[in-house]
Design an enzyme around this catalytic site. Structure first.
Site, PDB file in Angstrom:
ATOM      1  N   THR A  92     -19.533  21.647 -38.654  1.00 36.73           N
ATOM      2  CA  THR A  92     -18.625  22.629 -38.070  1.00 36.73           C
ATOM      3  C   THR A  92     -18.690  23.907 -38.891  1.00 36.73           C
ATOM      4  OG1 THR A  92     -16.694  22.066 -39.420  1.00 36.73           O
ATOM      5  CG2 THR A  92     -17.046  20.761 -37.410  1.00 36.73           C
ATOM      6  N   GLY A 141       0.807  -1.218   0.000  1.00 41.59           N
ATOM      7  CA  GLY A 141       0.000   0.000   0.000  1.00 41.59           C
ATOM      8  C   GLY A 141       0.833   1.257   0.000  1.00 41.59           C
ATOM      9  N   ASP A 194     -19.953  23.961 -24.493  1.00 43.01           N
ATOM     10  CA  ASP A 194     -19.947  24.542 -23.154  1.00 43.01           C
ATOM     11  C   ASP A 194     -20.612  25.904 -23.107  1.00 43.01           C
ATOM     12  OD1 ASP A 194     -18.055  25.804 -24.620  1.00 43.01           O
ATOM     13  OD2 ASP A 194     -16.342  25.238 -23.377  1.00 43.01           O
ATOM     14  N   GLY A 195     -21.309  26.269 -24.174  1.00 41.63           N
ATOM     15  CA  GLY A 195     -22.118  27.476 -24.158  1.00 41.63           C
ATOM     16  C   GLY A 195     -21.344  28.777 -24.223  1.00 41.63           C
ATOM     17  N   HIS A 242      -0.347   5.267   7.142  1.00 43.42           N
ATOM     18  CA  HIS A 242      -1.427   4.270   7.186  1.00 43.42           C
ATOM     19  C   HIS A 242      -2.759   4.937   7.514  1.00 43.42           C
ATOM     20  CE1 HIS A 242       2.374   2.385   8.612  1.00 43.42           C
ATOM     21  NE2 HIS A 242       2.061   1.492   7.682  1.00 43.42           N
ATOM     22  N   SER A 291     -10.597  26.923 -29.373  1.00 45.55           N
ATOM     23  CA  SER A 291     -10.244  26.335 -30.668  1.00 45.55           C
ATOM     24  C   SER A 291     -10.589  27.281 -31.806  1.00 45.55           C
ATOM     25  CB  SER A 291     -10.986  25.007 -30.860  1.00 45.55           C
ATOM     26  OG  SER A 291     -10.621  24.088 -29.862  1.00 45.55           O
ATOM     27  N   GLY A 313     -20.735  27.585 -34.819  1.00 43.84           N
ATOM     28  CA  GLY A 313     -19.588  28.044 -35.593  1.00 43.84           C
ATOM     29  C   GLY A 313     -19.957  28.343 -37.023  1.00 43.84           C
TER      30      GLY A 313
END
EC number: 2.7.1.28
Length: 569
Positions: free
Chosen positions: A493, A57, A400-401, A220, A445, A557
């Site tokens: 697009t 661990g 995403d508006g 731990h 973009s 777009g």
């Protein structure tokens, strides 16, 4: 119970060790035991062998430190459980039978580890083996550590390294014990956690509120010294260093201005690498402000606590000899490729490159062409600002508006630019300047795509002003967008509008064509193409991740491109 990627809860420690060995050409397993050994055990003959271990661990500890120049072997217990005496004893016997000139056990200060390794040591000594043990306690958490003493945590890894380099250089057992014991006195570690951890098949070991962090907890999940509100990285690191070096703390580490240290910034398992880098930078700044020389810095996952989102800071005070041992070569998989130089924020930055001067403008920035360009750009800006909300609404369906916000940023930037200076008269210079502006100000973009289009179009227009040049320029811009963006007409697009307009603009190559009529046809084609995207399935861009049945509106777009072309008329 938290989800875990395991084959079975009871066998997870065995699976982890065998998986690690499978991927490590220089390591081997000891049959019948959860013991990892160097594959070249013959090289141990005549040298001191080093054996460490503890519960699973904490990966990459301890098997990750097996290799030439570090440990000879590592013994793993079940998760957070000390390894059994039988396995430790079997590992000692194998090393003695390989011809080792003594075996040193390096043990973290936990009761179970001390007992099990100690019992194995006594059994091995009764068989005539030369075995010694050093117990490492580097935890700086508790002001009054109590009878159990300081816990052994991530600083133990540095002891592995020092001892391993000494053994590799041929040092005897007594010398190694003496030097690592001395090094341990200048060693301190403190942990800080944002979350608990959970053993496979069990619930988390403790709970922390959303706005809480815990200082000084063990590897731990043992309780720390205090809980506090989550702090920014700089303040959290300053709090850790204050506690570690506080003289009223019986387990503190004494640091004097001018001393040299090795810094280890350890991910406790679940902290993002981004956060780890931020903490590392804060640690360097805090230590430098105290006048501490950071001779070396190690940043990564060295001794974890399963998936705990936390970090520990380890400091080891070093002289030139200790530094040489830290720098000595090792083949251990988990030891980082540490640059042999100090860590500092006071580094001279590489100067930014000089802007490459462009060609002189073909035309002065005055005259009717300039006025016309300014008017067209003003109309484009007004149009984009007017449709900002519409574009945002369309973008919410598949993205995403923020498409409207992105184009509005571009419009504001262009408007400020043309109000501050006349735009270039030469078409090539105008488009090139717009490309630079959008790449800097627009973002997303879209900014890069418009920048690609305008840069390629500007190159085609260089030294040309005939109508056909504009058709060629648009084709060049589209080629660049497709080459780097990966989209094509029909992918829903902005290219759908652009390609439709480009097809209409090809008429500019026909002698005697009326440019205004051609442009009107191009705008109509772009608007029709934008509307047609309503019925297309997205194959590129963020919308391609949305089921086509949910896309009931035109692509934002494509609508923006059609609006820009319409504003040019």
């Amino acid at each position: 119970v938290p989800k875990k990627l395991v084959r079975s809860v009871p066998g997870c420690a065995d699976d982890a060790v065998s998986g690690f060995v499978s991927c490590s050409a220089g390591l081997r397993l000891l049959r019948g035991h959860r013991v990892v050994l160097r594959g070249d055990l013959g090289a141990v003959a005549g040298r001191v062998a080093l054996l460490a271990g503890g519960g699973s661990g904490h990966e990459p500890a301890h098997a990750g430190y097996v290799g030439q120049g570090m440990l000879t072997g590592a013994v793993a217990g079940d998760v957070f459980t000390s390894p059994p005496v039988g396995s430790v004893l079997a590992a000692i016997r194998v090393l003695i039978q390989a011809g080792a000139a003594g075996v040193l056990l390096i043990v973290k200060n936990y009761t179970g580890d001390r007992l099990n390794f100690g019992m194995a040591l006594e059994r091995a000594r009764s068989e005539g083996a030369d075995v010694r043990m050093v117990v490492v306690g580097d935890d700086c958490a508790f002001a009054k550590p109590g009878k159990a003493g300081r816990r052994g945590i991530c600083g133990t890894v540095l002891i592995h390294k020092v001892a391993g380099a000494l053994a590799e250089a041929g040092a005897g057992l007594d010398e190694i014990v003496e030097k690592v014991t001395a090094a341990s006195k200048g060693l301190g570690t403190l942990g800080l956690s944002l979350s608990p951890c959970s053993i496979p098949g069990s619930k988390p070991s403790f709970q922390l509120a959303e706005d809480e962090m815990e200082l000084g907890l063990g590897i731990h999940g043992e309780a720390g010294v205090r809980r506090m509100k989550v702090l920014p990285a700089d303040e959290a690191v300053e709090t850790m260093l204050e506690h570690m070096t506080d003289p009223s703390n019986a387990s503190h580490l004494s640091l004097t201005p001018g001393c040299s240290v090795v810094l280890m910034v350890n991910n406790l398992g679940g902290l993002s690498c981004l956060e780890l880098g931020i903490v590392a930078g804060a640690a360097v700044r805090c230590l430098e402000s105290r006048g501490i020389h950071i001779a070396r810095a190690l940043v990564g996952s060295f001794m974890t606590a399963l998936e705990m989102a936390g970090v520990s800071l380890t400091l080891m005070v070093v002289d030139e000899e200790l530094l040489r041992l830290i720098d000595a070569k090792t083949t251990a998989m988990a030891w980082p490729n540490v640059p042999t130089g100090p860590a500092t924020t006071r580094k001279e930055e590489v100067p930014a490159p000089m802007d490459i001067p462009g060609k002189p403008l073909d035309e002065a920035g005055t005259g009717p062409g300039v006025a016309w360009a300014g008017q067209v750009l003003e109309r484009v800006c007004s149009t984009l600002l007017d449709i900002q909300d519409k574009l945002n609404q369309l973008d919410r369906e598949a993205g995403d508006g923020d498409c409207g916000h992105t184009h509005a940023r571009a419009a504001q930037a262009i408007r400020e630019w043309i109000h501050s200076q006349p735009p270039p008269a030469a078409p090539s210079q105008l488009l090139s300047s717009l490309a630079d502006l959008l790449l800097e100000k627009m973002g997303g973009s879209s900014g890069v795509l418009y920048g690609l289009f305008l840069t390629a179009a500007a190159r085609t227009l260089r030294g040309r002003s005939d109508p056909a040049a504009w058709a060629d320029a648009v084709d060049s811009g589209i080629d660049a967008m497709q080459r780097y963006g990966g989209a094509a007409p029909g992918d829903r697009t902005m290219l759908d509008s652009l390609c439709a307009a480009a097809q209409a603009l090809h008429s500019l190559r026909v002698p005697g064509a009326d440019p205004l009529q051609v442009l009107e046809a191009a705008v109509q084609s772009a608007e029709a193409a934008a509307e047609a995207t309503r019925h297309m399935e997205a194959a590129a861009g963020r919308a391609s991740y949305i089921r086509s049945s949910r896309l009931e509106h035109p692509d934002p777009g494509a609508v923006a491109v059609a609006a820009v072309l319409g504003a040019v008329l």
